[in-house]
Design an enzyme around this catalytic site. Structure first.
Site, short mmCIF file in Angstrom:
data_model
loop_
_atom_site.label_atom_id
_atom_site.label_comp_id
_atom_site.label_asym_id
_atom_site.label_seq_id
_atom_site.Cartn_x
_atom_site.Cartn_y
_atom_site.Cartn_z
N HIS A 1 -22.47 11.65 19.22
CA HIS A 1 -23.29 12.23 20.30
C HIS A 1 -22.36 12.87 21.33
O HIS A 1 -21.30 12.33 21.64
CB HIS A 1 -24.16 11.15 20.95
CG HIS A 1 -25.20 11.74 21.85
ND1 HIS A 1 -24.91 12.22 23.11
CD2 HIS A 1 -26.52 11.99 21.66
CE1 HIS A 1 -26.01 12.71 23.66
NE2 HIS A 1 -27.00 12.60 22.79
N GLU B 1 -27.54 19.53 18.11
CA GLU B 1 -27.85 19.40 19.53
C GLU B 1 -26.90 20.28 20.34
O GLU B 1 -25.76 19.85 20.61
CB GLU B 1 -27.67 17.95 19.99
CG GLU B 1 -28.58 16.95 19.32
CD GLU B 1 -28.76 15.73 20.19
OE1 GLU B 1 -29.90 15.47 20.61
OE2 GLU B 1 -27.77 15.04 20.48
P1 PGA Z 1 -32.58 15.21 25.91
O1 PGA Z 1 -31.44 14.43 25.11
O2 PGA Z 1 -33.79 15.23 25.03
O3 PGA Z 1 -32.77 14.42 27.16
O4 PGA Z 1 -32.05 16.58 26.17
C1 PGA Z 1 -31.29 14.62 23.74
C2 PGA Z 1 -30.13 13.80 23.26
O5 PGA Z 1 -29.19 13.58 24.02
O6 PGA Z 1 -30.12 13.36 22.10
#
Ligand code: PGA
Length: 232
Positions: free
Chosen positions: A86, A156
């Site tokens: 992450h 992401e």
């Molecule tokens: P968010 O976070 O939906 O608050 O943007 C997503 C994540 O960090 O997996």
């Protein structure tokens, strides 16, 4: 459709008790919902409909590693999935692709499915694909094809996480299709500021296999709305 709920570092004990009570009433329809609670709550959550995931795992086996949680310990708590890479950990804990590779190997040895997060920073937007391919390649070094296929990839964009700003549906589709060209057998999630207002706009439900939710994971009514929308 996979809906992964990344609670991050949220909820006191009392709040988590309340949250999990309500979460168990969620109508998951055909979605595979995965709860990724703060690790201190992993042993407290059990549900037939909702799978359990961890936000992190040690790159070491069980032993003298203070503060760490090993893959075998997660396994013993019935954890089926685990986030790795992450962007918050890459940034705050300085996790490298090499660390992530070790974690993935620990997880696979315990038959826990890694959810590998990859994403470009704002300054890397123009070279996003190169960044993503490097992250993938280095994280998967030494894995057999069969092992690599088991990994769920979570795209992401770092600049989208927690900012309320999302890429266009075309951009996500382009990137996801590019990843699929190289990794055709892997499931792919999108994560970054997904909410009830933009889920239609994202409209990439045919391209991606699901979503990784951060902030939204804390709001159960919104999750129900999102599932209803996606499963219609
Ligand atoms: P968010 O976070 O939906 O608050 O943007 C997503 C994540 O960090 O997996």
């Amino acid at each position: 459709m996979i809906i992964a709920l990344n609670n991050k570092c949220n909820f006191t004990q009392e709040e988590f008790d309340e949250y999990q009570k309500k979460l168990k009433q969620l109508n998951t329809r055909n979605a595979q919902v995965i709860l990724l609670p703060t690790s201190i709550y992993l042993s407290q959550f059990k549900d037939d409909n909702i799978a359990l995931g961890s936000q992190n795992v040690s790159s070491h086996q069980m032993g003298p590693h203070t503060g760490e949680i090993s893959a075998s310990q997660l396994k013993s708590l019935n954890v089926k999935y685990c986030l790795v890479g992450h962007s918050e950990r890459r940034k705050e804990q300085k996790e490298t692709n090499q660390d992530i590779n070790k974690k993935i190997k620990q997880l696979l040895a315990e038959k826990i499915t890694p959810i590998l997060c990859i994403g470009e920073k704002r300054s890397e937007k123009d070279i996003a694909i190169n960044i993503l391919m490097t992250e993938l390649c280095e994280a998967l070094i030494g894995l057999s094809q069969e092992e690599a296929n088991k990994i769920i990839i979570a795209y992401e964009p770092v600049w989208s996480i927690g900012t309320g700003i999302i890429p266009s549906a075309e951009k996500i589709t382009k990137i996801v299709e590019n990843i699929k060209k190289h990794y055709p057998n892997n499931k792919i999630l999108y994560g970054g500021s997904v909410d009830n207002d933009n889920i239609q706009q994202l409209s990439v439900k045919k391209t991606v296999d699901g979503y990784l939710l951060g902030r939204l994971s804390l709001q159960l009514e919104s999750i129900q709305k999102l599932i209803n929308e996606l499963e219609n």
